[in-house]
Design a protein around this motif. Structure first.
Motif, mmCIF file in Angstrom:
data_model
loop_
_atom_site.group_PDB
_atom_site.id
_atom_site.type_symbol
_atom_site.label_atom_id
_atom_site.label_comp_id
_atom_site.label_asym_id
_atom_site.label_seq_id
_atom_site.Cartn_x
_atom_site.Cartn_y
_atom_site.Cartn_z
ATOM 1 N N ASN A 62 0.861 -1.169 0.000
ATOM 2 C CA ASN A 62 0.000 0.000 0.000
ATOM 3 C C ASN A 62 0.903 1.227 0.000
ATOM 4 N N LEU A 63 0.626 2.151 -0.889
ATOM 5 C CA LEU A 63 1.397 3.388 -0.960
ATOM 6 C C LEU A 63 0.432 4.532 -1.245
ATOM 7 N N TYR A 64 0.472 5.550 -0.402
ATOM 8 C CA TYR A 64 -0.400 6.710 -0.536
ATOM 9 C C TYR A 64 -1.886 6.331 -0.587
ATOM 10 N N GLY A 65 -2.256 5.320 0.210
ATOM 11 C CA GLY A 65 -3.661 4.918 0.312
ATOM 12 C C GLY A 65 -4.168 4.036 -0.812
ATOM 13 N N HIS A 66 -3.275 3.588 -1.693
ATOM 14 C CA HIS A 66 -3.669 2.711 -2.793
ATOM 15 C C HIS A 66 -2.994 1.354 -2.627
ATOM 16 N N ASN A 67 -3.739 0.284 -2.903
ATOM 17 C CA ASN A 67 -3.201 -1.071 -2.832
ATOM 18 C C ASN A 67 -2.705 -1.492 -4.212
ATOM 19 N N TYR A 68 -1.566 -2.190 -4.221
ATOM 20 C CA TYR A 68 -0.963 -2.663 -5.461
ATOM 21 C C TYR A 68 -0.588 -4.121 -5.307
ATOM 22 N N ARG A 69 -0.521 -4.836 -6.429
ATOM 23 C CA ARG A 69 -0.097 -6.238 -6.421
ATOM 24 C C ARG A 69 0.708 -6.514 -7.679
ATOM 25 N N LEU A 70 1.922 -7.058 -7.485
ATOM 26 C CA LEU A 70 2.778 -7.406 -8.619
ATOM 27 C C LEU A 70 2.216 -8.621 -9.351
ATOM 28 N N VAL A 71 2.340 -8.591 -10.669
ATOM 29 C CA VAL A 71 1.905 -9.696 -11.511
ATOM 30 C C VAL A 71 3.085 -10.114 -12.369
ATOM 31 N N ARG A 72 3.415 -11.409 -12.341
ATOM 32 C CA ARG A 72 4.492 -11.926 -13.180
ATOM 33 C C ARG A 72 3.886 -12.444 -14.473
ATOM 34 N N CYS A 73 4.355 -11.906 -15.595
ATOM 35 C CA CYS A 73 3.873 -12.274 -16.917
ATOM 36 C C CYS A 73 5.060 -12.718 -17.756
ATOM 37 N N GLU A 74 5.118 -13.991 -18.092
ATOM 38 C CA GLU A 74 6.224 -14.549 -18.863
ATOM 39 C C GLU A 74 7.552 -14.121 -18.244
ATOM 40 N N ASN A 75 8.318 -13.280 -18.934
ATOM 41 C CA ASN A 75 9.616 -12.844 -18.412
ATOM 42 C C ASN A 75 9.574 -11.440 -17.832
ATOM 43 N N SER A 76 8.389 -10.937 -17.538
ATOM 44 C CA SER A 76 8.259 -9.568 -17.066
ATOM 45 C C SER A 76 7.486 -9.523 -15.751
ATOM 46 N N VAL A 77 7.539 -8.373 -15.111
ATOM 47 C CA VAL A 77 6.776 -8.108 -13.894
ATOM 48 C C VAL A 77 6.091 -6.765 -14.100
ATOM 49 N N GLN A 78 4.833 -6.672 -13.704
ATOM 50 C CA GLN A 78 4.102 -5.431 -13.887
ATOM 51 C C GLN A 78 3.012 -5.312 -12.838
ATOM 52 N N PHE A 79 2.420 -4.136 -12.764
ATOM 53 C CA PHE A 79 1.238 -3.906 -11.943
ATOM 54 C C PHE A 79 0.534 -2.676 -12.476
ATOM 55 N N SER A 80 -0.737 -2.535 -12.109
ATOM 56 C CA SER A 80 -1.480 -1.362 -12.567
ATOM 57 C C SER A 80 -1.770 -0.441 -11.400
ATOM 58 N N TRP A 81 -1.803 0.844 -11.706
ATOM 59 C CA TRP A 81 -2.147 1.867 -10.727
ATOM 60 C C TRP A 81 -3.665 1.915 -10.612
ATOM 61 N N ALA A 82 -4.156 2.560 -9.574
ATOM 62 C CA ALA A 82 -5.600 2.708 -9.383
ATOM 63 C C ALA A 82 -6.240 3.433 -10.565
ATOM 64 N N THR A 83 -5.457 4.270 -11.256
ATOM 65 C CA THR A 83 -5.959 5.031 -12.417
ATOM 66 C C THR A 83 -5.929 4.220 -13.708
ATOM 67 N N GLY A 84 -5.401 2.981 -13.650
ATOM 68 C CA GLY A 84 -5.318 2.141 -14.834
ATOM 69 C C GLY A 84 -3.985 2.201 -15.553
ATOM 70 N N ILE A 85 -3.096 3.090 -15.115
ATOM 71 C CA ILE A 85 -1.768 3.184 -15.719
ATOM 72 C C ILE A 85 -1.000 1.897 -15.417
ATOM 73 N N MET A 86 -0.292 1.384 -16.414
ATOM 74 C CA MET A 86 0.470 0.148 -16.249
ATOM 75 C C MET A 86 1.943 0.464 -16.045
ATOM 76 N N GLN A 87 2.540 -0.163 -15.040
ATOM 77 C CA GLN A 87 3.971 -0.006 -14.751
ATOM 78 C C GLN A 87 4.625 -1.367 -14.979
ATOM 79 N N THR A 88 5.682 -1.395 -15.812
ATOM 80 C CA THR A 88 6.329 -2.642 -16.228
ATOM 81 C C THR A 88 7.834 -2.541 -16.031
ATOM 82 N N VAL A 89 8.453 -3.645 -15.603
ATOM 83 C CA VAL A 89 9.907 -3.671 -15.414
ATOM 84 C C VAL A 89 10.599 -3.443 -16.751
#
Length: 129
Positions: A62-89
Motif C-alpha cells: 500500500n502506498l499513498y492509500g492505494h493497494n498494489y499487487r505485482l503480476v508476473r507475466c512470462e519474463n516480465s513483472v508489472q502492476f497497474s495503478w488505481a488510475t489504470g496506468i500500467m507499470q512494467t519492469v
C-alpha cells in the motif's frame, strides 16, 4: 483426529516455510525506496528525485492509500495503478538467473504508460517481509 477423521480431537499442525521457496514465490518481498522522475524534471540527478519507502509482503503493498499487487507475466513483472496506468519492469530483474529477485542495494528501472513520468526506480533495502 477422531476415529472417523471427521474432526480434530486435539493436536497441532506445525509448518515451517522455507525461506528460499518463499523468496521464489514472492521475490520482491521486503522494503524498497522508490524514486520517480516526472517529465519536467528530466535534468534532475538521481539523488535529487522525489522518493519514499514502502514494504512489499506477499507481492502486495500500500502506498499513498492505494493497494498494489505485482503480476508476473512470462519474463516480465508489472502492476497497474488505481488510475489504470500500467507499470512494467524495464531492467534490473532477471528471475530466470536470480529467482530470489534483486539483491539488497540493486535497483529496478520501470516504464510507465503515462507520458507524465520519465523514469521510476526501486532500490531494494531489505529482503523478506
Amino acid at each position: 483426529f477422531s476415529s472417523d477423521y471427521r474432526f480434530v480431537a486435539h493436536g497441532a499442525i506445525i509448518t515451517r516455510r522455507s525461506i528460499s521457496s518463499d523468496r521464489r514465490t514472492c521475490p520482491f518481498d521486503g522494503r524498497w525506496t522508490i524514486r520517480w522522475q516526472r517529465a519536467p524534471d528530466r535534468e534532475a540527478t538521481f539523488e535529487s528525485l522525489s522518493s519514499d519507502q514502502f514494504r512489499i509482503v506477499d507481492n502486495s503493498w500500500n502506498l499513498y492509500g492505494h493497494n498494489y499487487r505485482l503480476v508476473r507475466c512470462e519474463n516480465s513483472v508489472q502492476f497497474s495503478w488505481a488510475t489504470g496506468i500500467m507499470q512494467t519492469v524495464e531492467s534490473g530483474v532477471d528471475l530466470a538467473s536470480k529467482p530470489d529477485g534483486p539483491d539488497i542495494g540493486e535497483t529496478i528501472v520501470w516504464t510507465v504508460d503515462d507520458p507524465e513520468y520519465d523514469r521510476i526506480t526501486w532500490t531494494r533495502e531489505t529482503t523478506g517481509n
